[in-house]
Enzyme design. Structure first.
Site, mmCIF file in Angstrom:
data_model
loop_
_atom_site.group_PDB
_atom_site.id
_atom_site.type_symbol
_atom_site.label_atom_id
_atom_site.label_comp_id
_atom_site.label_asym_id
_atom_site.label_seq_id
_atom_site.Cartn_x
_atom_site.Cartn_y
_atom_site.Cartn_z
ATOM 1 N N ASP A 1 58.378 93.875 58.820
ATOM 2 C CA ASP A 1 57.550 92.528 58.634
ATOM 3 C C ASP A 1 56.244 92.093 59.658
ATOM 4 O O ASP A 1 55.524 91.384 59.150
ATOM 5 C CB ASP A 1 58.501 91.443 58.430
ATOM 6 C CG ASP A 1 58.984 90.947 57.268
ATOM 7 O OD1 ASP A 1 58.205 91.144 56.215
ATOM 8 O OD2 ASP A 1 60.173 90.610 56.956
ATOM 9 N N GLN B 1 65.252 88.438 54.918
ATOM 10 C CA GLN B 1 64.275 87.695 54.098
ATOM 11 C C GLN B 1 64.437 86.340 54.429
ATOM 12 O O GLN B 1 65.266 85.764 54.871
ATOM 13 C CB GLN B 1 65.085 87.886 52.687
ATOM 14 C CG GLN B 1 64.363 87.159 51.608
ATOM 15 C CD GLN B 1 62.985 87.885 50.950
ATOM 16 O OE1 GLN B 1 62.632 88.978 51.351
ATOM 17 N NE2 GLN B 1 62.119 86.914 50.313
ATOM 18 N N LYS C 1 61.728 94.780 45.735
ATOM 19 C CA LYS C 1 61.803 95.368 47.173
ATOM 20 C C LYS C 1 62.460 96.860 46.947
ATOM 21 O O LYS C 1 62.002 97.965 47.394
ATOM 22 C CB LYS C 1 62.000 94.738 48.434
ATOM 23 C CG LYS C 1 60.796 93.928 48.679
ATOM 24 C CD LYS C 1 61.511 92.762 49.826
ATOM 25 C CE LYS C 1 60.168 91.615 49.981
ATOM 26 N NZ LYS C 1 60.891 90.589 50.932
#
Ligand SMILES: NC(=O)C1=CN([C@@H]2O[C@H](COP(=O)(O)OP(=O)(O)OC[C@H]3O[C@@H](n4cnc5c(N)ncnc54)[C@H](OP(=O)(O)O)[C@@H]3O)[C@@H](O)[C@H]2O)C=CC1
Ligand SMILES: Nc1nc(=O)c2c([nH]1)NC[C@@H]1CN(c3ccc(C(=O)N[C@@H](CCC(=O)O)C(=O)O)cc3)C=[N+]21
Length: 298
Positions: free
Chosen positions: A120, A97, A53
């Site tokens: 997200d 995460q 990422k």
């Protein structure tokens, strides 16, 4: 018949190029999209994803801020960090995460993220807006799956779609997106009766269960579009670690019309969509002054 391979790496690369081009335009307005990634603990797979990422964010011209915290970090400390990131003007997107270590209240941490920075798309506000058909940040993995499906066909109206898996991060938002695109959608899960027969009805089959090769070749309707979200680390015949999907890929090849491989299918799309969501969050943050959002179609 042998299925066409859907090349997620190539599609993701093209999307990242569009993201980079839009980022370069924003820079001329003095805006550099910023992504903050919060990683708690030492989970090796998470470290690999976070590494990809940050590398790809940098390559597309985004700023990225890495926050790596010890596994002992508690819920209140994480919420305090999220609140600090919510308040920063140079952070447009926040990704915490998952999974978080046992003992951390993940729902409370995700709920603390400003919905405008929730790249997200896991916050209840974004999930709710998606379900209502309103402008929402859509979770990266299902969004990536939709883009891959649209690579094969734009004619989704009336198609029978089956999503296997009902998680909040993949299955449920995937079903919402397919419904929004006028598919007739069924969501299957571990309590579904006669899953093989249900799958055989699917013109579009999305597998997101986390069970290696659980979907057999003869469960696939001839000519179906098969999107394999599963990422399962197994040991191959040679003793080496190997990634496999939720679909028995080799067996599926002679049934499906088009299929995503693992690796090289949905995974790269997830990261490209994360970058897209971050740039779109930066564009939205300056309501109306920075031009259009990046869309899923060219
Ligand atoms: N490529 C990518 O970018 C990403 C890949 N993944 C991968 O996708 C997979 C799914 O992830 P996630 O949604 O987070 O997983 P979860 O474990 O949260 O959810 C799994 C879902 O699959 C269902 N399920 C489990 N076993 C079966 C079975 N035998 N038959 C039918 N349904 C079953 C469960 O049903 P129930 O609800 O009844 O328990 C549940 O709804 C994993 O392999 C994960 O690694 C995830 C995110 C991103
Ligand atoms: N807040 C949060 N958001 C996420 O989006 C999120 C998360 N947590 N936790 C974990 C899952 C999983 N995930 C993947 C991303 C990229 C690949 C990927 O790039 N896969 C490569 C292979 C990578 C390898 O070789 O290990 C591929 O499929 O080709 C896979 C999986 C994002 N997730």
């Amino acid at each position: 018949m042998t299925a066409t391979l859907i090349d997620g790496r190539a599609v993701a690369e093209r999307l990242r190029e569009r993201v980079a081009a839009r980022t370069a335009e924003l820079a001329r307005h003095g805006v550099i999209p910023g992504l903050a990634v919060v990683l708690v603990g030492e989970d090796p797979a998470s470290q690999v994803y976070v590494g990809s990422k940050t590398k790809q964010a940098a390559a597309a011209g985004l700023k990225h801020f890495d926050h790596r915290l010890p596994a002992s970090t508690g819920t209140s400390e994480l919420i305090a960090l999220v609140e600090q990131l919510n308040g920063r003007a140079d952070v447009h997107g926040i990704l915490v995460q998952l999974p978080l270590p046992a003992g951390v209240d993940s729902a409370a941490v995700l709920a603390a993220i400003d919905p405008a920075k929730d790249v997200d798309g896991f916050h209840a506000v974004n999930a709710g807006r998606l379900a209502l058909g309103q402008d929402a940040t859509v979770p990266c993995t299902p969004l990536g799956c939709l883009i891959l499906i649209r690579e094969v066909t734009r004619d989704l109206a009336g198609k029978r779609a089956v999503v296997v898996g009902r998680s909040n991060i993949v299955g449920k938002p995937m079903a919402q997106l397919l419904l929004q695109n006028d598919c007739t959608v069924t969501i299957a899960h571990s309590r579904t009766r006669d899953l093989p027969q249900l799958c055989r009805e699917a013109e579009i089959l999305v597998a997101a269960i986390g069970r290696p090769k659980a979907i057999a070749g003869d469960w696939i309707r001839p000519g179906a579009i098969v999107i394999d979200v599963g990422i399962n680390r197994t040991v191959g015949a040679d003793g080496k670690s190997k990634l496999v999907g939720d679909v028995d890929f080799d067996a599926a090849l002679s049934h499906a019309g088009a299929i995503t491989p693992v690796p090289g299918g949905v995974g790269p799309m997830t990261i490209a969509c994360l970058l897209m969501n971050t740039v779109n969050a930066a564009i939205r943050s300056r309501a109306g002054t920075l031009g259009p959002l990046i869309g899923v179609s060219q």
